[in-house]
Design a protein around this motif. Structure first.
Motif, PDB file in Angstrom:
ATOM      1  N   LYS A 192       7.602   5.529  20.525  1.00  0.00           N
ATOM      2  CA  LYS A 192       8.475   6.641  20.170  1.00  0.00           C
ATOM      3  C   LYS A 192       9.804   6.179  19.568  1.00  0.00           C
ATOM      4  O   LYS A 192      10.767   6.947  19.549  1.00  0.00           O
ATOM      5  N   GLU A 193       9.843   4.951  19.080  1.00  0.00           N
ATOM      6  CA  GLU A 193      11.067   4.476  18.444  1.00  0.00           C
ATOM      7  C   GLU A 193      11.426   5.386  17.271  1.00  0.00           C
ATOM      8  O   GLU A 193      10.556   5.868  16.570  1.00  0.00           O
ATOM      9  N   GLU A 194      12.728   5.560  17.040  1.00  0.00           N
ATOM     10  CA  GLU A 194      13.180   6.443  15.973  1.00  0.00           C
ATOM     11  C   GLU A 194      13.794   5.695  14.798  1.00  0.00           C
ATOM     12  O   GLU A 194      14.116   6.306  13.795  1.00  0.00           O
ATOM     13  N   GLU A 195      13.945   4.395  14.921  1.00  0.00           N
ATOM     14  CA  GLU A 195      14.557   3.624  13.850  1.00  0.00           C
ATOM     15  C   GLU A 195      13.468   3.015  12.964  1.00  0.00           C
ATOM     16  O   GLU A 195      12.390   3.574  12.829  1.00  0.00           O
ATOM     17  N   ASP A 196      13.744   1.876  12.389  1.00  0.00           N
ATOM     18  CA  ASP A 196      12.792   1.204  11.504  1.00  0.00           C
ATOM     19  C   ASP A 196      11.616   0.719  12.341  1.00  0.00           C
ATOM     20  O   ASP A 196      11.745  -0.233  13.111  1.00  0.00           O
ATOM     21  N   ARG A 197      10.465   1.343  12.193  1.00  0.00           N
ATOM     22  CA  ARG A 197       9.384   1.139  13.159  1.00  0.00           C
ATOM     23  C   ARG A 197       8.004   0.939  12.526  1.00  0.00           C
ATOM     24  O   ARG A 197       7.007   0.864  13.236  1.00  0.00           O
ATOM     25  N   HIS A 198       7.942   0.853  11.213  1.00  0.00           N
ATOM     26  CA  HIS A 198       6.647   0.770  10.544  1.00  0.00           C
ATOM     27  C   HIS A 198       6.523  -0.518   9.728  1.00  0.00           C
ATOM     28  O   HIS A 198       7.518  -1.159   9.411  1.00  0.00           O
ATOM     29  N   PRO A 199       5.311  -0.888   9.338  1.00  0.00           N
ATOM     30  CA  PRO A 199       5.077  -2.173   8.667  1.00  0.00           C
ATOM     31  C   PRO A 199       5.695  -2.258   7.278  1.00  0.00           C
ATOM     32  O   PRO A 199       5.921  -1.256   6.597  1.00  0.00           O
ATOM     33  N   LYS A 200       5.897  -3.507   6.869  1.00  0.00           N
ATOM     34  CA  LYS A 200       6.384  -3.828   5.526  1.00  0.00           C
ATOM     35  C   LYS A 200       5.313  -4.690   4.852  1.00  0.00           C
ATOM     36  O   LYS A 200       5.110  -5.848   5.214  1.00  0.00           O
ATOM     37  N   ILE A 201       4.609  -4.102   3.896  1.00  0.00           N
ATOM     38  CA  ILE A 201       3.492  -4.753   3.223  1.00  0.00           C
ATOM     39  C   ILE A 201       3.980  -5.312   1.895  1.00  0.00           C
ATOM     40  O   ILE A 201       4.439  -4.559   1.030  1.00  0.00           O
ATOM     41  N   ALA A 202       3.872  -6.609   1.708  1.00  0.00           N
ATOM     42  CA  ALA A 202       4.373  -7.244   0.485  1.00  0.00           C
ATOM     43  C   ALA A 202       3.399  -7.046  -0.671  1.00  0.00           C
ATOM     44  O   ALA A 202       2.312  -6.462  -0.524  1.00  0.00           O
ATOM     45  N   ASP A 203       3.768  -7.552  -1.826  1.00  0.00           N
ATOM     46  CA  ASP A 203       2.963  -7.388  -3.035  1.00  0.00           C
ATOM     47  C   ASP A 203       1.601  -8.075  -2.893  1.00  0.00           C
ATOM     48  O   ASP A 203       1.477  -9.129  -2.264  1.00  0.00           O
ATOM     49  N   GLY A 204       0.598  -7.472  -3.518  1.00  0.00           N
ATOM     50  CA  GLY A 204      -0.690  -8.127  -3.680  1.00  0.00           C
ATOM     51  C   GLY A 204      -1.560  -8.204  -2.444  1.00  0.00           C
ATOM     52  O   GLY A 204      -2.533  -8.958  -2.426  1.00  0.00           O
ATOM     53  N   VAL A 205      -1.260  -7.415  -1.419  1.00  0.00           N
ATOM     54  CA  VAL A 205      -2.014  -7.473  -0.157  1.00  0.00           C
ATOM     55  C   VAL A 205      -3.280  -6.617  -0.258  1.00  0.00           C
ATOM     56  O   VAL A 205      -3.274  -5.546  -0.871  1.00  0.00           O
ATOM     57  N   LEU A 206      -4.351  -7.092   0.358  1.00  0.00           N
ATOM     58  CA  LEU A 206      -5.601  -6.345   0.484  1.00  0.00           C
ATOM     59  C   LEU A 206      -5.785  -5.960   1.950  1.00  0.00           C
ATOM     60  O   LEU A 206      -5.787  -6.824   2.831  1.00  0.00           O
ATOM     61  N   ILE A 207      -5.938  -4.652   2.217  1.00  0.00           N
ATOM     62  CA  ILE A 207      -6.115  -4.149   3.581  1.00  0.00           C
ATOM     63  C   ILE A 207      -7.494  -3.517   3.676  1.00  0.00           C
ATOM     64  O   ILE A 207      -7.786  -2.526   3.006  1.00  0.00           O
ATOM     65  N   GLY A 208      -8.354  -4.069   4.527  1.00  0.00           N
ATOM     66  CA  GLY A 208      -9.730  -3.617   4.650  1.00  0.00           C
ATOM     67  C   GLY A 208      -9.867  -2.293   5.382  1.00  0.00           C
ATOM     68  O   GLY A 208      -8.933  -1.805   6.043  1.00  0.00           O
TER      69      GLY A 208
END
Length: 268
Positions: A192-208
């Motif tokens: 339940k964090e309210e600040e910066d709490r989500h992923p940072k995906i860099a360029d060129g990434v493949l997510i299955g």
């Protein structure tokens, strides 16, 4: 920026390719003529076509197509980079999705592409302080496409989301350029964090398919996340991670995993 947009309008190979394919599509399937004309050939620019397609898809009894069309047209006029990103997205889908053999297909039929373009309008609305309207776009994208992207999330260009069912991207997530992901991917939080709490995906990434990346963690450029993985810790650049919880299982295997779309782990 206005000058560059005028130059793009005068020399736009992506849009010219789409209109050529639209004319061929009508010759091949005349019964599609009405849809193709109203969606593509009736328009002078890709931005106008996208505004029409987005408004038609998201319209409801609560918000008619005409109002949404005016909002989309306004957003494209105010932020030409939104249209430039759309072109990069079309090229990305064409180059990476073996089911896509024409530029026209994402515009007409692929909900991953359509959802991303609607998100881009919502993100611009959010940045302009029109947050309730941005949330309306988010709600309708989720209802229509099964894709839930918070309008505050920051997503780069050249994005390919294959199949796109059950995609979730949270409010403080960041997705770089030239990222590819498959269905049922979550870029979410861990509580339940309210600040910066989500992923940072860099360029060129493949997510299955089915991968979950949770928390304010970084996924390094040109890395691969295997299908079904749950990523809870930072992923270095150019690595492959797999498992629950995900662990490094090797190198990325190529310079641009998101373009090659190789989802096999050491199997040929």
């Amino acid at each position: 920026m206005a000058k560059s947009h005028a130059q793009l309008t005068n020399c736009d190979p992506v849009w010219h390719q789409i209109t050529d394919e639209a004319e061929a599509a009508i010759r091949d399937e005349p019964l599609m003529g009405g849809m193709v004309h109203s969606s593509i050939l009736h328009h002078k620019t890709l931005e106008s076509s996208l505004a029409y397609r987005t408004s038609m898809k998201l319209a409801s009894n609560e918000m008619p197509e005409q109002i949404l069309r005016e909002i989309c047209d306004w957003a494209y006029r105010q932020d030409p980079d939104t249209g430039i990103a759309a072109r990069a997205d079309i090229v990305a889908v064409f180059e990476r999705d073996p089911a896509c053999d024409r530029y026209i297909l994402p515009l007409l039929f692929f909900k991953g592409f359509q959802a991303i373009q609607a998100y881009r309008i919502a993100h611009f609305l959010w940045s302009e302080g029109r947050r309730d309207m941005a949330r309306f776009f988010q709600m309708r994208v989720s209802e229509v496409f099964g894709v839930d992207i918070h309008p505050a999330a920051r997503i780069g260009k050249g994005i390919m989301i294959d199949h796109a069912h059950s995609i979730v991207i949270g409010e403080t997530a960041v997705v770089g350029d030239n990222v590819s992901m498959l269905h049922s991917v979550t870029l979410g939080g861990t509580g339940k964090e309210e600040e910066d709490r989500h992923p940072k995906i860099a360029d060129g990434v493949l997510i299955g398919a089915g991968a979950k990346v949770l928390g304010n963690i970084k996924v390094g450029h040109c890395s691969r996340i295997a299908a079904g993985s749950v990523v809870l810790e930072e992923v270095p650049a150019c690595k492959t991670v797999a498992g629950v919880p995900a662990r490094i299982v090797g190198e990325a295997g190529c310079d641009q995993p998101s373009v090659l779309m190789d989802q096999l782990l050491g199997v040929r």
